[in-house]
Scaffold this motif. Structure first.
Motif, PDB file in Angstrom:
ATOM      1  N   ASP A  27       0.808  -1.222   0.000  1.00  0.00           N
ATOM      2  CA  ASP A  27       0.000   0.000   0.000  1.00  0.00           C
ATOM      3  C   ASP A  27       0.841   1.271   0.000  1.00  0.00           C
ATOM      4  N   ARG A  28       2.033   1.210   0.584  1.00  0.00           N
ATOM      5  CA  ARG A  28       2.833   2.427   0.722  1.00  0.00           C
ATOM      6  C   ARG A  28       4.319   2.079   0.754  1.00  0.00           C
ATOM      7  N   LEU A  29       5.096   2.888   0.070  1.00  0.00           N
ATOM      8  CA  LEU A  29       6.553   2.805   0.102  1.00  0.00           C
ATOM      9  C   LEU A  29       7.068   4.107   0.694  1.00  0.00           C
ATOM     10  N   GLU A  30       7.917   4.010   1.703  1.00  0.00           N
ATOM     11  CA  GLU A  30       8.522   5.193   2.293  1.00  0.00           C
ATOM     12  C   GLU A  30      10.022   5.149   2.032  1.00  0.00           C
ATOM     13  N   LEU A  31      10.489   6.168   1.339  1.00  0.00           N
ATOM     14  CA  LEU A  31      11.891   6.258   0.943  1.00  0.00           C
ATOM     15  C   LEU A  31      12.577   7.387   1.703  1.00  0.00           C
ATOM     16  N   GLU A  32      13.847   7.202   2.025  1.00  0.00           N
ATOM     17  CA  GLU A  32      14.666   8.261   2.608  1.00  0.00           C
ATOM     18  C   GLU A  32      15.797   8.552   1.631  1.00  0.00           C
ATOM     19  N   ILE A  33      15.868   9.818   1.215  1.00  0.00           N
ATOM     20  CA  ILE A  33      16.862  10.231   0.226  1.00  0.00           C
ATOM     21  C   ILE A  33      17.692  11.373   0.813  1.00  0.00           C
ATOM     22  N   GLY A  34      18.985  11.157   0.920  1.00  0.00           N
ATOM     23  CA  GLY A  34      19.872  12.182   1.449  1.00  0.00           C
ATOM     24  C   GLY A  34      20.074  13.312   0.453  1.00  0.00           C
ATOM     25  N   GLU A  35      20.132  14.527   0.979  1.00  0.00           N
ATOM     26  CA  GLU A  35      20.337  15.702   0.123  1.00  0.00           C
ATOM     27  C   GLU A  35      21.689  15.665  -0.586  1.00  0.00           C
ATOM     28  N   ALA A  36      22.668  14.977  -0.023  1.00  0.00           N
ATOM     29  CA  ALA A  36      23.997  14.914  -0.635  1.00  0.00           C
ATOM     30  C   ALA A  36      24.092  13.863  -1.736  1.00  0.00           C
ATOM     31  N   THR A  37      23.012  13.134  -1.997  1.00  0.00           N
ATOM     32  CA  THR A  37      23.036  12.140  -3.073  1.00  0.00           C
ATOM     33  C   THR A  37      22.862  12.781  -4.437  1.00  0.00           C
ATOM     34  N   GLU A  59      -0.072   0.031  -6.987  1.00  0.00           N
ATOM     35  CA  GLU A  59      -0.972   1.079  -6.504  1.00  0.00           C
ATOM     36  C   GLU A  59      -0.453   1.759  -5.240  1.00  0.00           C
ATOM     37  N   ALA A  60       0.781   1.506  -4.876  1.00  0.00           N
ATOM     38  CA  ALA A  60       1.330   2.025  -3.621  1.00  0.00           C
ATOM     39  C   ALA A  60       1.511   3.540  -3.650  1.00  0.00           C
ATOM     40  N   ASP A  61       1.186   4.159  -2.523  1.00  0.00           N
ATOM     41  CA  ASP A  61       1.556   5.560  -2.325  1.00  0.00           C
ATOM     42  C   ASP A  61       3.056   5.584  -2.090  1.00  0.00           C
ATOM     43  N   ILE A  62       3.693   6.623  -2.594  1.00  0.00           N
ATOM     44  CA  ILE A  62       5.139   6.752  -2.426  1.00  0.00           C
ATOM     45  C   ILE A  62       5.429   8.038  -1.669  1.00  0.00           C
ATOM     46  N   ALA A  63       6.113   7.894  -0.549  1.00  0.00           N
ATOM     47  CA  ALA A  63       6.483   9.047   0.268  1.00  0.00           C
ATOM     48  C   ALA A  63       8.002   9.131   0.309  1.00  0.00           C
ATOM     49  N   VAL A  64       8.517  10.314  -0.001  1.00  0.00           N
ATOM     50  CA  VAL A  64       9.960  10.530   0.019  1.00  0.00           C
ATOM     51  C   VAL A  64      10.281  11.541   1.112  1.00  0.00           C
ATOM     52  N   THR A  65      11.164  11.143   2.005  1.00  0.00           N
ATOM     53  CA  THR A  65      11.637  12.035   3.051  1.00  0.00           C
ATOM     54  C   THR A  65      13.066  12.434   2.714  1.00  0.00           C
ATOM     55  N   SER A  66      13.316  13.728   2.728  1.00  0.00           N
ATOM     56  CA  SER A  66      14.645  14.253   2.471  1.00  0.00           C
ATOM     57  C   SER A  66      15.443  14.241   3.773  1.00  0.00           C
ATOM     58  N   VAL A  67      16.677  13.739   3.712  1.00  0.00           N
ATOM     59  CA  VAL A  67      17.536  13.663   4.888  1.00  0.00           C
ATOM     60  C   VAL A  67      18.634  14.710   4.766  1.00  0.00           C
ATOM     61  N   SER A  68      18.666  15.600   5.720  1.00  0.00           N
ATOM     62  CA  SER A  68      19.653  16.680   5.724  1.00  0.00           C
ATOM     63  C   SER A  68      21.047  16.127   6.018  1.00  0.00           C
ATOM     64  N   PRO A  69      22.055  16.743   5.443  1.00  0.00           N
ATOM     65  CA  PRO A  69      23.416  16.290   5.708  1.00  0.00           C
ATOM     66  C   PRO A  69      23.865  16.655   7.121  1.00  0.00           C
ATOM     67  N   GLU A  70      24.623  15.760   7.699  1.00  0.00           N
ATOM     68  CA  GLU A  70      25.285  15.967   8.983  1.00  0.00           C
ATOM     69  C   GLU A  70      26.724  15.516   8.792  1.00  0.00           C
ATOM     70  N   GLY A  71      27.644  16.166   9.481  1.00  0.00           N
ATOM     71  CA  GLY A  71      29.037  15.813   9.329  1.00  0.00           C
ATOM     72  C   GLY A  71      29.808  15.894  10.625  1.00  0.00           C
ATOM     73  N   VAL A  72      30.981  15.275  10.605  1.00  0.00           N
ATOM     74  CA  VAL A  72      31.902  15.333  11.740  1.00  0.00           C
ATOM     75  C   VAL A  72      33.287  15.649  11.206  1.00  0.00           C
ATOM     76  N   CYS A  73      34.099  16.211  12.091  1.00  0.00           N
ATOM     77  CA  CYS A  73      35.471  16.551  11.735  1.00  0.00           C
ATOM     78  C   CYS A  73      36.412  15.985  12.794  1.00  0.00           C
ATOM     79  N   ASP A  74      37.641  15.729  12.387  1.00  0.00           N
ATOM     80  CA  ASP A  74      38.652  15.226  13.316  1.00  0.00           C
ATOM     81  C   ASP A  74      38.919  16.199  14.466  1.00  0.00           C
ATOM     82  N   CYS A  75      38.633  17.485  14.260  1.00  0.00           N
ATOM     83  CA  CYS A  75      38.885  18.479  15.308  1.00  0.00           C
ATOM     84  C   CYS A  75      37.832  18.431  16.409  1.00  0.00           C
ATOM     85  N   GLY A  76      36.768  17.645  16.196  1.00  0.00           N
ATOM     86  CA  GLY A  76      35.723  17.518  17.201  1.00  0.00           C
ATOM     87  C   GLY A  76      34.421  18.186  16.834  1.00  0.00           C
TER      88      GLY A  76
END
Length: 125
Positions: A27-37, A59-76
């Motif tokens: 009935d439904r597909l939920e996708l997660e798509i990163g903005e950096a893709t 006949e499935a509804d398709i929902a796409v959720t955008s995933v915001s980028p997050e990052g880390v650095c060696d400096c903390g």
């Protein structure tokens, strides 16, 4: 169009998961798509609809959720990068706002089938 091959893989995963649970329809597909893709959510949705046409997800509804980028650095430092360049097919060169070193992305690069919904079954038979 690489969205088509990605869509094919996502639909195959959904159909396999539904079959594993004895569902004949999705009935439904939920996708997660990163903005950096750099995937276009509208194009991906269209491709999923096209690929799913002759499957239990037709006949499935398709929902796409955008995933915001997050990052880390060696400096903390960790957090959300200031911006991602909108360059198709390019790996973003994200820099730490504290030390200007290259960031490692911890979110925003995903492209996944997060969830499917299938009809409830009556297990009392």
């Amino acid at each position: 169009m690489h969205e088509l091959s990605i869509a094919r893989s996502l639909v195959e995963q959904a159909v396999d998961a539904a079959a594993d649970h004895g569902a004949e329809r999705i009935d439904r597909l939920e996708l997660e798509i990163g903005e950096a893709t750099h995937l276009n959510p509208d194009q991906l949705t269209f491709c999923v609809e096209t690929v799913a046409a002759e499957t239990p997800a037709a006949e499935a509804d398709i929902a796409v959720t955008s995933v915001s980028p997050e990052g880390v650095c060696d400096c903390g430092w960790s957090g959300r990068p200031a911006e991602i360049q909108d360059l198709p097919m390019a790996v973003p060169d994200l820099r730490c706002p504290e030390c200007d070193s290259r960031l490692e992305l911890t979110a925003g690069t995903e492209c996944r089938l997060a969830r499917i919904s299938v009809p409830e079954t009556d297990d009392t038979t």
